[in-house]
Design a protein around this motif. Structure first.
Motif, PDB file in Angstrom:
ATOM      1  N   VAL A   1       0.840  -1.202   0.000  1.00  0.00           N
ATOM      2  CA  VAL A   1       0.000   0.000   0.000  1.00  0.00           C
ATOM      3  C   VAL A   1       0.872   1.248   0.000  1.00  0.00           C
ATOM      4  O   VAL A   1       0.600   2.227  -0.693  1.00  0.00           O
ATOM      5  CB  VAL A   1      -0.950   0.004   1.214  1.00  0.00           C
ATOM      6  CG1 VAL A   1      -1.760   1.292   1.267  1.00  0.00           C
ATOM      7  CG2 VAL A   1      -1.889  -1.200   1.158  1.00  0.00           C
ATOM      8  N   GLY A   2       1.947   1.208   0.766  1.00  0.00           N
ATOM      9  CA  GLY A   2       2.840   2.356   0.860  1.00  0.00           C
ATOM     10  C   GLY A   2       3.435   2.753  -0.475  1.00  0.00           C
ATOM     11  O   GLY A   2       3.655   3.948  -0.736  1.00  0.00           O
ATOM     12  N   GLU A   3       3.679   1.784  -1.340  1.00  0.00           N
ATOM     13  CA  GLU A   3       4.238   2.094  -2.661  1.00  0.00           C
ATOM     14  C   GLU A   3       3.351   3.069  -3.422  1.00  0.00           C
ATOM     15  O   GLU A   3       3.832   4.028  -4.042  1.00  0.00           O
ATOM     16  CB  GLU A   3       4.411   0.808  -3.471  1.00  0.00           C
ATOM     17  CG  GLU A   3       4.974   1.051  -4.870  1.00  0.00           C
ATOM     18  CD  GLU A   3       4.868  -0.173  -5.762  1.00  0.00           C
ATOM     19  OE1 GLU A   3       4.961   0.002  -6.989  1.00  0.00           O
ATOM     20  OE2 GLU A   3       4.683  -1.293  -5.243  1.00  0.00           O
ATOM     21  N   GLY A   4       2.037   2.834  -3.376  1.00  0.00           N
ATOM     22  CA  GLY A   4       1.116   3.732  -4.066  1.00  0.00           C
ATOM     23  C   GLY A   4       1.103   5.124  -3.465  1.00  0.00           C
ATOM     24  O   GLY A   4       0.957   6.123  -4.176  1.00  0.00           O
ATOM     25  N   ILE A   5       1.266   5.212  -2.151  1.00  0.00           N
ATOM     26  CA  ILE A   5       1.312   6.512  -1.479  1.00  0.00           C
ATOM     27  C   ILE A   5       2.569   7.274  -1.894  1.00  0.00           C
ATOM     28  O   ILE A   5       2.517   8.471  -2.204  1.00  0.00           O
ATOM     29  CB  ILE A   5       1.267   6.322   0.050  1.00  0.00           C
ATOM     30  CG1 ILE A   5      -0.024   5.627   0.468  1.00  0.00           C
ATOM     31  CG2 ILE A   5       1.407   7.661   0.761  1.00  0.00           C
ATOM     32  CD1 ILE A   5      -0.082   5.238   1.936  1.00  0.00           C
ATOM     33  N   VAL A   6       3.688   6.574  -1.924  1.00  0.00           N
ATOM     34  CA  VAL A   6       4.942   7.199  -2.341  1.00  0.00           C
ATOM     35  C   VAL A   6       4.833   7.707  -3.777  1.00  0.00           C
ATOM     36  O   VAL A   6       5.233   8.846  -4.084  1.00  0.00           O
ATOM     37  CB  VAL A   6       6.111   6.203  -2.209  1.00  0.00           C
ATOM     38  CG1 VAL A   6       7.383   6.798  -2.804  1.00  0.00           C
ATOM     39  CG2 VAL A   6       6.341   5.845  -0.748  1.00  0.00           C
ATOM     40  N   ARG A   7       4.276   6.888  -4.662  1.00  0.00           N
ATOM     41  CA  ARG A   7       4.123   7.303  -6.055  1.00  0.00           C
ATOM     42  C   ARG A   7       3.294   8.584  -6.165  1.00  0.00           C
ATOM     43  O   ARG A   7       3.633   9.497  -6.927  1.00  0.00           O
ATOM     44  CB  ARG A   7       3.464   6.186  -6.870  1.00  0.00           C
ATOM     45  CG  ARG A   7       4.384   5.029  -7.211  1.00  0.00           C
ATOM     46  CD  ARG A   7       3.663   4.014  -8.084  1.00  0.00           C
ATOM     47  NE  ARG A   7       4.485   2.857  -8.380  1.00  0.00           N
ATOM     48  CZ  ARG A   7       5.352   2.773  -9.388  1.00  0.00           C
ATOM     49  NH1 ARG A   7       5.493   3.801 -10.200  1.00  0.00           N
ATOM     50  NH2 ARG A   7       6.058   1.678  -9.585  1.00  0.00           N
ATOM     51  N   ALA A   8       2.200   8.649  -5.445  1.00  0.00           N
ATOM     52  CA  ALA A   8       1.312   9.808  -5.543  1.00  0.00           C
ATOM     53  C   ALA A   8       2.029  11.086  -5.122  1.00  0.00           C
ATOM     54  O   ALA A   8       1.898  12.131  -5.776  1.00  0.00           O
ATOM     55  CB  ALA A   8       0.068   9.588  -4.686  1.00  0.00           C
ATOM     56  N   TYR A   9       2.787  11.013  -4.048  1.00  0.00           N
ATOM     57  CA  TYR A   9       3.490  12.210  -3.584  1.00  0.00           C
ATOM     58  C   TYR A   9       4.627  12.592  -4.521  1.00  0.00           C
ATOM     59  O   TYR A   9       4.877  13.791  -4.751  1.00  0.00           O
ATOM     60  CB  TYR A   9       3.995  12.014  -2.153  1.00  0.00           C
ATOM     61  CG  TYR A   9       2.927  12.325  -1.127  1.00  0.00           C
ATOM     62  CD1 TYR A   9       2.675  13.636  -0.726  1.00  0.00           C
ATOM     63  CD2 TYR A   9       2.155  11.315  -0.573  1.00  0.00           C
ATOM     64  CE1 TYR A   9       1.682  13.930   0.201  1.00  0.00           C
ATOM     65  CE2 TYR A   9       1.159  11.600   0.348  1.00  0.00           C
ATOM     66  CZ  TYR A   9       0.935  12.915   0.736  1.00  0.00           C
ATOM     67  OH  TYR A   9      -0.062  13.193   1.652  1.00  0.00           O
ATOM     68  N   LEU A  10       5.318  11.618  -5.080  1.00  0.00           N
ATOM     69  CA  LEU A  10       6.356  11.937  -6.056  1.00  0.00           C
ATOM     70  C   LEU A  10       5.749  12.616  -7.282  1.00  0.00           C
ATOM     71  O   LEU A  10       6.288  13.602  -7.793  1.00  0.00           O
ATOM     72  CB  LEU A  10       7.099  10.667  -6.477  1.00  0.00           C
ATOM     73  CG  LEU A  10       8.056  10.055  -5.452  1.00  0.00           C
ATOM     74  CD1 LEU A  10       8.621   8.742  -5.980  1.00  0.00           C
ATOM     75  CD2 LEU A  10       9.186  11.016  -5.092  1.00  0.00           C
ATOM     76  N   ARG A  11       4.634  12.107  -7.751  1.00  0.00           N
ATOM     77  CA  ARG A  11       3.988  12.683  -8.929  1.00  0.00           C
ATOM     78  C   ARG A  11       3.397  14.060  -8.643  1.00  0.00           C
ATOM     79  O   ARG A  11       3.144  14.838  -9.564  1.00  0.00           O
ATOM     80  CB  ARG A  11       2.904  11.738  -9.440  1.00  0.00           C
ATOM     81  CG  ARG A  11       3.466  10.449 -10.023  1.00  0.00           C
ATOM     82  CD  ARG A  11       2.386   9.468 -10.397  1.00  0.00           C
ATOM     83  NE  ARG A  11       2.965   8.224 -10.896  1.00  0.00           N
ATOM     84  CZ  ARG A  11       2.268   7.130 -11.176  1.00  0.00           C
ATOM     85  NH1 ARG A  11       0.962   7.134 -11.016  1.00  0.00           N
ATOM     86  NH2 ARG A  11       2.872   6.050 -11.613  1.00  0.00           N
ATOM     87  N   SER A  12       3.196  14.353  -7.366  1.00  0.00           N
ATOM     88  CA  SER A  12       2.700  15.679  -6.979  1.00  0.00           C
ATOM     89  C   SER A  12       3.845  16.674  -6.767  1.00  0.00           C
ATOM     90  O   SER A  12       3.593  17.837  -6.453  1.00  0.00           O
ATOM     91  CB  SER A  12       1.872  15.575  -5.690  1.00  0.00           C
ATOM     92  OG  SER A  12       0.733  14.763  -5.887  1.00  0.00           O
ATOM     93  N   GLY A  13       5.065  16.218  -6.919  1.00  0.00           N
ATOM     94  CA  GLY A  13       6.215  17.107  -6.814  1.00  0.00           C
ATOM     95  C   GLY A  13       6.780  17.285  -5.426  1.00  0.00           C
ATOM     96  O   GLY A  13       7.673  18.115  -5.218  1.00  0.00           O
TER      97      GLY A  13
END
Length: 252
Positions: A27-39
């Motif tokens: 689950v954490g992987e998806g959270i990390v991706r979202a924040y990276l894509r948000s800059g």
């Protein structure tokens, strides 16, 4: 690509620096991706260098990967979490948001057959780690920052033969409620209650379930919308998810 990015209208979080505990998990992987894509600048806590390296390999397709830092250390105890928080602030500066996705699933015994070792692992250790993160980070967050907790639906719906997990998650939700009362308007506290989640390693996936990146997208919207106050949010399926996206964006 892990998830269809066109599904999300990512906020601009280039002014945010977030700490994610449990970011190396499914689950954490998806959270990390979202924040990276948000800059955002993202700091993932892990107790294993191997887990950190595995996460980096999974995220190799992310354009903003240079904004990811892996910090190895113990956040499962009061002393460990406090020391780690001080180290991070000293090296990286002010943290605006903290997201915890700590824990794992267990099922197999009635409550009267649970062993001391199972109780310590699935209730005591995870509850202690969550409170350790609260103690370490709540005083350090800005008023507009967020402390966000990801947990499962068994905290509100009892699951036979998984009682110690249900108890731990129920306690976690109460912790979030208490934090909301104790911080009042000086911190923003969010807790999310999920059912089944589509993750990279789940063998069976269903379109009505939320995905790990749906989880991350909701968290990123909470970080972005500083007018959004504390609250507990159920996200059991895609209908709940869409309602929350509208709520988290329309209230700006």
């Amino acid at each position: 690509m892990y998830e269809n990015q066109s599904k999300y209208n990512y906020p601009d979080l280039s002014n945010k620096q977030v700490v994610i505990a449990g970011g190396t998990g499914a689950v954490g992987e998806g959270i990390v991706r979202a924040y990276l894509r948000s800059g955002a600048k993202v700091i993932v806590l892990t107790r294993s260098s191997g887990s950190g390296e595995k996460l980096k390999k999974l995220l190799v397709d992310e354009k903003n990967l240079s904004s990811l830092s892996i910090v190895i250390g113990d956040y499962s105890s009061f002393h460990g979490a406090m020391s780690l928080a001080q180290e991070i602030v000293s090296e990286h500066g002010k943290i605006t948001d903290v997201i915890t996705s700590i824990g794992s699933w267990w099922q197999g015994k009635t409550l009267w057959n649970v062993s001391q070792e199972e109780w310590d692992e699935y209730f005591v250790s995870y509850s202690t780690a969550q409170l350790a993160m609260v103690r370490a980070w709540i005083p350090k967050l800005p008023k507009t920052g967020t402390f966000q907790i990801v947990t499962g639906g068994s905290g509100v719906t009892p699951v036979p033969h998984s009682g110690i997990v249900s108890m731990e998650q129920s306690a976690l939700l109460m912790m979030a409620n208490v934090l909301e009362k104790e911080t009042q308007e000086n911190r923003r506290i969010f807790s999310y209650i999920f059912g089944y989640i589509n993750t990279r390693d789940r063998a069976i996936k269903k379109p009505e379930w939320v995905s790990s990146e749906d989880v991350g997208y909701i968290a990123s919207l909470a970080s972005a919308n500083e007018s959004l106050g504390s609250g507990q949010h159920k996200l059991f399926n895609q209908s709940y998810f869409k309602e929350k996206v509208a709520e988290f964006t329309d209230s700006k």
